[in-house]
Design a protein around this motif. Structure first.
Motif, PDB file in Angstrom:
ATOM      1  N   THR A 531       4.019 -73.947  59.848  1.00  0.00           N
ATOM      2  CA  THR A 531       5.531 -73.830  59.365  1.00  0.00           C
ATOM      3  C   THR A 531       6.067 -72.571  59.810  1.00  0.00           C
ATOM      4  O   THR A 531       7.205 -72.363  60.173  1.00  0.00           O
ATOM      5  CB  THR A 531       5.095 -73.417  57.725  1.00  0.00           C
ATOM      6  OG1 THR A 531       4.647 -74.743  57.253  1.00  0.00           O
ATOM      7  CG2 THR A 531       6.452 -73.137  57.224  1.00  0.00           C
ATOM      8  N   TYR A 534       7.354 -73.340  63.145  1.00  0.00           N
ATOM      9  CA  TYR A 534       8.724 -74.106  62.976  1.00  0.00           C
ATOM     10  C   TYR A 534       9.846 -72.890  62.896  1.00  0.00           C
ATOM     11  O   TYR A 534      11.116 -73.344  63.122  1.00  0.00           O
ATOM     12  CB  TYR A 534       8.531 -75.179  61.819  1.00  0.00           C
ATOM     13  CG  TYR A 534       9.976 -75.720  61.482  1.00  0.00           C
ATOM     14  CD1 TYR A 534      10.343 -76.717  62.081  1.00  0.00           C
ATOM     15  CD2 TYR A 534      10.378 -75.493  60.419  1.00  0.00           C
ATOM     16  CE1 TYR A 534      11.513 -77.528  61.896  1.00  0.00           C
ATOM     17  CE2 TYR A 534      11.984 -76.035  60.037  1.00  0.00           C
ATOM     18  CZ  TYR A 534      12.142 -76.866  60.761  1.00  0.00           C
ATOM     19  OH  TYR A 534      13.630 -77.470  60.459  1.00  0.00           O
ATOM     20  N   LEU A 535       9.387 -72.105  61.826  1.00  0.00           N
ATOM     21  CA  LEU A 535      10.730 -71.022  61.611  1.00  0.00           C
ATOM     22  C   LEU A 535      10.956 -70.313  62.602  1.00  0.00           C
ATOM     23  O   LEU A 535      11.991 -69.933  63.061  1.00  0.00           O
ATOM     24  CB  LEU A 535      10.034 -70.205  60.421  1.00  0.00           C
ATOM     25  CG  LEU A 535       9.840 -70.930  59.078  1.00  0.00           C
ATOM     26  CD1 LEU A 535       9.307 -70.014  58.076  1.00  0.00           C
ATOM     27  CD2 LEU A 535      10.974 -71.431  58.547  1.00  0.00           C
ATOM     28  N   HIS A 537      10.505 -71.384  65.925  1.00  0.00           N
ATOM     29  CA  HIS A 537      10.941 -72.176  67.013  1.00  0.00           C
ATOM     30  C   HIS A 537      12.267 -71.940  67.530  1.00  0.00           C
ATOM     31  O   HIS A 537      13.301 -72.049  66.626  1.00  0.00           O
ATOM     32  CB  HIS A 537      10.695 -73.790  66.577  1.00  0.00           C
ATOM     33  CG  HIS A 537      11.056 -74.577  67.803  1.00  0.00           C
ATOM     34  ND1 HIS A 537      10.257 -75.020  68.655  1.00  0.00           N
ATOM     35  CD2 HIS A 537      12.359 -75.272  68.226  1.00  0.00           C
ATOM     36  CE1 HIS A 537      10.585 -75.898  69.538  1.00  0.00           C
ATOM     37  NE2 HIS A 537      12.007 -76.115  69.429  1.00  0.00           N
ATOM     38  N   LYS A 539      15.666 -72.687  68.861  1.00  0.00           N
ATOM     39  CA  LYS A 539      16.431 -73.901  69.013  1.00  0.00           C
ATOM     40  C   LYS A 539      17.232 -73.680  69.999  1.00  0.00           C
ATOM     41  O   LYS A 539      17.882 -74.753  70.784  1.00  0.00           O
ATOM     42  CB  LYS A 539      17.169 -74.232  67.827  1.00  0.00           C
ATOM     43  CG  LYS A 539      16.021 -74.451  66.810  1.00  0.00           C
ATOM     44  CD  LYS A 539      16.923 -74.885  65.406  1.00  0.00           C
ATOM     45  CE  LYS A 539      16.045 -75.170  64.179  1.00  0.00           C
ATOM     46  NZ  LYS A 539      14.984 -74.337  63.938  1.00  0.00           N
ATOM     47  N   HIS A 671       4.901 -77.387  69.607  1.00  0.00           N
ATOM     48  CA  HIS A 671       6.359 -77.438  70.175  1.00  0.00           C
ATOM     49  C   HIS A 671       6.773 -78.165  71.173  1.00  0.00           C
ATOM     50  O   HIS A 671       8.005 -78.504  71.278  1.00  0.00           O
ATOM     51  CB  HIS A 671       6.605 -75.966  70.960  1.00  0.00           C
ATOM     52  CG  HIS A 671       6.534 -74.930  69.753  1.00  0.00           C
ATOM     53  ND1 HIS A 671       7.600 -74.360  68.792  1.00  0.00           N
ATOM     54  CD2 HIS A 671       5.487 -74.231  69.408  1.00  0.00           C
ATOM     55  CE1 HIS A 671       7.062 -73.252  68.043  1.00  0.00           C
ATOM     56  NE2 HIS A 671       5.942 -72.997  68.400  1.00  0.00           N
ATOM     57  N   ALA A 675      11.499 -79.272  67.333  1.00  0.00           N
ATOM     58  CA  ALA A 675      11.500 -78.967  65.898  1.00  0.00           C
ATOM     59  C   ALA A 675      11.549 -80.117  65.007  1.00  0.00           C
ATOM     60  O   ALA A 675      10.918 -79.775  63.862  1.00  0.00           O
ATOM     61  CB  ALA A 675      12.795 -77.960  65.657  1.00  0.00           C
ATOM     62  N   ALA A 676      12.111 -81.054  65.197  1.00  0.00           N
ATOM     63  CA  ALA A 676      12.145 -82.257  64.342  1.00  0.00           C
ATOM     64  C   ALA A 676      10.935 -82.878  64.143  1.00  0.00           C
ATOM     65  O   ALA A 676      10.299 -83.297  63.089  1.00  0.00           O
ATOM     66  CB  ALA A 676      13.283 -83.329  64.890  1.00  0.00           C
ATOM     67  N   ARG A 679       8.534 -80.501  62.230  1.00  0.00           N
ATOM     68  CA  ARG A 679       8.795 -80.730  60.790  1.00  0.00           C
ATOM     69  C   ARG A 679       7.875 -81.825  60.208  1.00  0.00           C
ATOM     70  O   ARG A 679       7.439 -81.592  59.237  1.00  0.00           O
ATOM     71  CB  ARG A 679      10.227 -80.860  60.547  1.00  0.00           C
ATOM     72  CG  ARG A 679      10.559 -80.665  59.102  1.00  0.00           C
ATOM     73  CD  ARG A 679      11.952 -80.568  58.921  1.00  0.00           C
ATOM     74  NE  ARG A 679      12.819 -81.789  59.489  1.00  0.00           N
ATOM     75  CZ  ARG A 679      13.616 -81.706  60.607  1.00  0.00           C
ATOM     76  NH1 ARG A 679      13.718 -80.452  60.960  1.00  0.00           N
ATOM     77  NH2 ARG A 679      14.155 -82.698  60.925  1.00  0.00           N
ATOM     78  N   LYS A 680       7.931 -82.855  60.964  1.00  0.00           N
ATOM     79  CA  LYS A 680       7.600 -84.276  60.527  1.00  0.00           C
ATOM     80  C   LYS A 680       5.969 -84.054  60.387  1.00  0.00           C
ATOM     81  O   LYS A 680       5.114 -84.473  59.308  1.00  0.00           O
ATOM     82  CB  LYS A 680       7.701 -85.510  61.356  1.00  0.00           C
ATOM     83  CG  LYS A 680       9.111 -85.902  61.336  1.00  0.00           C
ATOM     84  CD  LYS A 680       9.540 -87.011  62.134  1.00  0.00           C
ATOM     85  CE  LYS A 680      10.877 -87.482  62.229  1.00  0.00           C
ATOM     86  NZ  LYS A 680      11.246 -88.517  63.270  1.00  0.00           N
ATOM     87  N   ILE A 682       4.470 -81.166  59.866  1.00  0.00           N
ATOM     88  CA  ILE A 682       3.984 -80.350  58.646  1.00  0.00           C
ATOM     89  C   ILE A 682       4.131 -81.318  57.574  1.00  0.00           C
ATOM     90  O   ILE A 682       3.123 -81.199  56.557  1.00  0.00           O
ATOM     91  CB  ILE A 682       5.087 -79.300  58.534  1.00  0.00           C
ATOM     92  CG1 ILE A 682       4.878 -78.367  59.837  1.00  0.00           C
ATOM     93  CG2 ILE A 682       5.066 -78.473  57.296  1.00  0.00           C
ATOM     94  CD1 ILE A 682       6.104 -77.238  60.083  1.00  0.00           C
ATOM     95  N   VAL A 683       5.145 -81.981  57.446  1.00  0.00           N
ATOM     96  CA  VAL A 683       5.182 -82.822  55.883  1.00  0.00           C
ATOM     97  C   VAL A 683       3.897 -83.711  55.945  1.00  0.00           C
ATOM     98  O   VAL A 683       3.469 -84.061  54.938  1.00  0.00           O
ATOM     99  CB  VAL A 683       6.507 -83.562  56.069  1.00  0.00           C
ATOM    100  CG1 VAL A 683       6.665 -84.582  54.932  1.00  0.00           C
ATOM    101  CG2 VAL A 683       7.447 -82.580  55.860  1.00  0.00           C
TER     102      VAL A 683
END
Length: 946
Positions: A531, A534-535, A537, A539, A671, A675-676, A679-680, A682-683
């Motif tokens: 997380t 991700y924060l 990362h 873009k 990475h 990011a997409a 995020r997946k 992490i979920v």
């Protein structure tokens, strides 16, 4: 013209989109329309890329697991069939272990079983001595004579001071009562201590981090040591190596591995060495000591009073807190002795264990302390530590001792003893903690000085700077900040799982197997770490740039950590050197691959896939090896550190640390696909963690027969109040009242009453200072006893059941005097306790002097605890005291607790003749659930005004 330009622009845009699409579908950082130049070019999907990397990591884990836990094959025969020479035999060790633990049983100091074990060992040693004599006669024509075989049996009295938790740091924000306390600088803090005499105790609140010592004044009588020396004669007797183990056991345990294994190994080493040519340089002393579990009395007796003590130059101590796996070198304090350990065939040890034990976080101690503190010796402390679920329980039996373990410890000990007697220089050994040592996957032992460590660390730091200067490493401020925050998240995010478990009323769900802790907390640790990534990362940057900056930030993190730990002069800093070096090598590899690709005309898109494998190999392989030891040590340890200890939080943080350190390149690899995808992931991890926790709470229980909950049961008779009560306590915060105490309440048809250790500090004085970890549920046993006894006098009596106790322990005062000029009252306290052992006397006084030779009294009013332990038939002791008194009638109030001798492993019904305590303990034992390990005993307590 415009149309042609627009067409060209559209073609260029289409080409870029096509290249971008291919870049997102290929895992190599090198793309070419004709070919992909990568060792892992077949990896074309996100799932495939992750699968190959994780499979590589899993392979490292499996290999290191095999290396970590592989033990040598057990040898049955004591004589090599080829050479005819004596060889170390595991079966010979097990014969001794089985006799001590199964045939004799609980060898608690002061019991008949302790006496039986003593006589068995003496007989066995005399047999070995005779066999060696016969072997010597058979070989009298040989040029190399066998060693001299000398034997002593020492029985001694003495006293010493035992500082429990003297190294620990903790926050004291509660009332600490009935403890002998001493501040680190031996002075009262500026916060004054309220002191009240007689029935009151200290009440102390000290809300600051500091050092505190829980001090026990130890007295011992008739403490036995059995000693054998092998030597070449007077020329090698001046310098001796001491090999030590103890044959006594703690309460509630038959002690097969702790320390029957050490005794058996020493006996077998003695057998082999007594049939070999005499040592050429130094003699070896085998100390079979009879009182370690009583707080290291026998080793103190030897090193302070035996005639051989001044010839001992170094010590090797054999211990155990587990029943399986290899033994580990966990304490070492001189370079020559560490180098000597490097000669063993199966090295397993690390300075990390040395550093960890020195912190006091491991609530355990060994005889090694006495040899170092009172003999000023250097040496090695080795112990079995895997599967410590059975440590100090009734399950410490030969049948649970892993095959190959005695052979592993025995061959190491024999090789070490051979080297120390044949080649080692034992003169002028100096203590030091400036030595780095660790085994390389059990193959060989690495040792180097602190000055060499500084040179190596400086070189690694130089490589770090060079990698930045050459562009191999490209950390950014953003990625560097993210890495430090990721570390914090790794430590504390797993506490979310703890909160969920607590909300469901399911603490310690992971306790039954060490690896379950990983499943309970590691996914949440990765959720927290990823997380943060991700924060942070970027873009605006490419995935390749994010990968490289994160990979480089990992290098920064471990290099900074290496510098800090090196600055603190901790030898364990070598681990961070391995990480910094491993990641630096990965970055240079990536740079090299990039340069080759550019030279061949390839387009650079990502971090080279192979560089993750290169950067992962060294750190992950080594830390996997260490992780097994961490889990083996800490997870079972949580079952015995106190009911108030936040063990779920401790283990969660430990797993978070392991998750972060385990395979750092994974954080950069996360990475790789943008990011997409991150995020997946992490979920997916979060859902997986929640599902597993739910399944765990439904299908798992913390305890089972081989991973039991430790429960302490004491049948206490208070001769002052007349109460006859059963005290039940546990040693961890897992389920207790509902599954077990309610069962006892039903058995005795009486509801229990909760008693905290803060308000009732003397409840468990028989096992002081460990009573500080026990909170009790108390059941009145008088109604049960009266309903069960066939003695009508007891059944119908209205008098307290304690009135029927005969020959109770007593204190009397002799030689009492009072000097009005000095205000000192002097007396001799005499204790008699036939049929009782392990007496504990507690009192408040401002002592000026006493007859104990261990240390001087505190220079201020204090609460004192004096523990006495004696060998079999030691039924009394005395101590002279002088204390400040207000007058001749200002008597000393002493509370005396004594432990009964019945029931230690012989299935003897626990009762005193005429006391009415019929069948109480037997009933408790018969109804013990299989998931409970009981430590049980009976005590009496009474107060005397002397």
């Amino acid at each position: 013209m415009a149309t042609a330009a627009a067409l060209k622009q559209r073609n260029q845009k289409a080409t870029q989109q096509k290249d971008s699409s291919r870049e997102n579908s290929l895992d190599s950082h090198l793309y070419d329309p004709k070919k992909v130049h990568s060792a892992f070019s077949g990896t074309k999907t996100v799932l495939g890329a992750w699968a190959r990397l994780l499979a590589f990591i899993a392979m490292l884990v499996l290999i290191t697991y095999r290396l970590h836990y592989t033990l040598p094959t057990a040898v049955v025969e004591g004589t090599n069939p080829t050479t005819g020479q004596a060889q170390f035999s595991e079966e010979n060790v097990r014969k001794i272990v089985r006799h001590l633990s199964s045939d004799i049983g609980y060898r608690v100091v002061g019991t008949e079983q302790e006496l039986e074990a003593k006589q068995y060992l003496i007989n066995r040693l005399e047999t070995l001595k005779e066999e060696a004599r016969i072997e010597g006669l058979r070989r009298e024509q040989d040029l190399a004579p066998l060693p001299n075989f000398d034997m002593w049996v020492q029985v001694g009295d003495g006293s010493h001071r035992f500082d429990f938790m003297s190294k620990a740091h903790f926050l004291a924000g509660v009332n600490l009562q009935q403890f002998s306390l001493e501040h680190q600088d031996n002075a009262i803090p500026s916060y004054s201590l309220p002191f009240l005499r007689n029935n009151n105790r200290f009440s102390l609140t000290y809300k600051a981090y500091t050092h505190w010592k829980f001090v026990v004044m130890k007295m011992y009588t008739n403490m036995t040591n059995i000693i054998v020396r092998l030597s070449c004669g007077p020329e090698c007797d001046q310098n001796s190596i001491l090999l030590n183990s103890h044959y006594d056991t703690t309460l509630g345990s038959p002690g097969a591995v702790d320390d029957g294994l050490g005794v058996g190994v020493m006996m077998e080493v003695l057998r082999v060495m007594s049939r070999r040519p005499a040592p050429k340089k130094n003699s070896i002393i085998f100390l079979f000591n009879g009182g370690e579990e009583s707080l290291q009395d026998a080793s103190h007796s030897f090193i302070t009073s035996h005639e051989l003590k001044d010839n001992v130059r170094a010590v090797v101590n054999l211990e155990a807190c587990g029943t399986a796996g290899p033994e580990i070198l966990f304490q070492a304090n001189s370079r020559p002795m560490i180098d000597a350990y490097g000669t063993v065939p199966y090295p397993h040890g690390t300075v990390l264990a040395n550093d960890l034990f020195a912190t006091g976080l491991i609530l355990s101690d060994t005889d090694f302390r006495q040899f170092v503190d009172h003999g000023n010796l250097t040496g090695l402390d080795m112990a079995v530590y895997k599967n410590s679920y059975l440590y100090h329980t009734h399950l410490d039996l030969d049948e649970y001792m892993e095959s190959g373990l005695p052979q592993h410890m025995g061959e190491n000990t024999l090789a070490l003893s051979t080297y120390l007697t044949e080649k080692a220089d034992l003169v002028n050994l100096e203590k030091t903690d400036d030595v780095v040592f660790f085994d390389f996957f059990g193959f060989f032992f690495v040792t180097y000085s602190w000055s060499m460590a500084l040179l190596l660390h400086a070189s690694i730091g130089g490589l770090f700077l060079f990698s930045i200067a050459t562009g191999a490493s490209r950390p950014t401020v953003r990625s560097t900040i993210s890495m430090f925050l990721t570390f914090v998240a790794a430590l504390f995010t797993p506490i979310i799982s703890v909160i969920l478990l607590e909300a469901l009323g399911k603490p310690m769900q992971w306790f039954s197997h060490e690896w379950l802790a990983v499943l309970h907390f590691a996914p949440m640790a990765f959720v927290g770490m990823l997380t943060i990534q991700y924060l942070f990362h970027d873009k605006k940057a490419s995935t390749g740039a994010n990968e490289l900056s994160t990979y480089s930030a990992l290098q920064v993190f471990f290099t900074v950590l290496l510098g800090l730990v090196t600055y603190a002069r901790r030898a364990g800093s070598y681990v961070f050197a391995i990480y910094s070096l491993g990641i630096t090598i990965g970055l240079f590899f990536n740079q090299k691959r990039t340069a080759i690709a550019k030279a061949e005309g390839f387009e650079i898109q990502r971090v080279d896939y192979a560089s993750y494998f290169v950067g992962t190999l060294i750190p992950t392989a080594y830390f996997s090896f260490c992780t097994f030891s961490l889990l083996d040590l800490f997870v079972p340890l949580t079952g015995r550190i106190g009911a108030d200890a936040p063990v779920d939080h401790i283990v969660a943080i430990l797993i978070g640390f392991i998750a972060f350190v385990f395979s750092p390149p994974v954080l950069a690899f996360a990475h790789r696909f943008g990011a997409a995808v991150l995020r997946k992931i992490i979920v997916f991890l979060l859902i997986g963690q929640l599902v597993f926790l739910l399944i765990s709470t439904i299908s798992l229980t913390p305890y089972n027969e081989l991973h039991p909950k430790r429960v302490f049961v004491q049948h206490l008779r208070n001769l002052t109040s007349g109460a006859s009560q059963l005290y039940v306590a546990h040693a961890d915060p897992g389920p207790f009242y509902e599954p077990y105490v309610t069962q006892l309440e039903t058995l005795f048809s009486t509801e229990s009453v909760f008693r905290s250790p803060v308000n009732n500090p003397g409840d468990w004085n028989a096992i002081y200072p460990f009573n500080q970890f026990l909170e009790s549920h108390v059941i009145d046993t008088a109604p049960y006893i009266k309903s069960q006894t066939a003695n009508k006098t007891i059944a119908n009596s209205q008098a307290p059941l304690t009135d029927f106790i005969h020959s109770a322990p007593r204190l009397i005062a002799e030689n009492v005097s009072y000097d009005p000029e000095t205000g000192l009252r002097r007396l001799t306290v005499l204790c008699t306790h036939p049929d009782y052992i392990w007496t504990v006397a507690g009192f408040d006084a401002h002592l000026e002097s006493w007859s104990l030779t261990s240390s001087e009294p505190f220079p201020h009013p204090s609460h004192y605890v004096i523990r006495h332990v004696g060998g079999h038939m030691s039924d009394g002791w005395r101590v002279d005291l002088a204390y400040r008194a207000s007058g001749p009638d200002d008597k000393l109030m002493v509370e005396l607790t004594a432990m009964e001798t019945e029931g230690f492993g012989k299935d003897t019904e626990r009762e005193l003749i005429g006391s009415g305590d019929i069948g109480v303990m037997r009933s408790v034992l018969k109804t013990r659930p299989p998931w409970v390990a009981l430590t049980y005993f009976g005590t009496t307590v009474s107060r005397f005004h002397l």
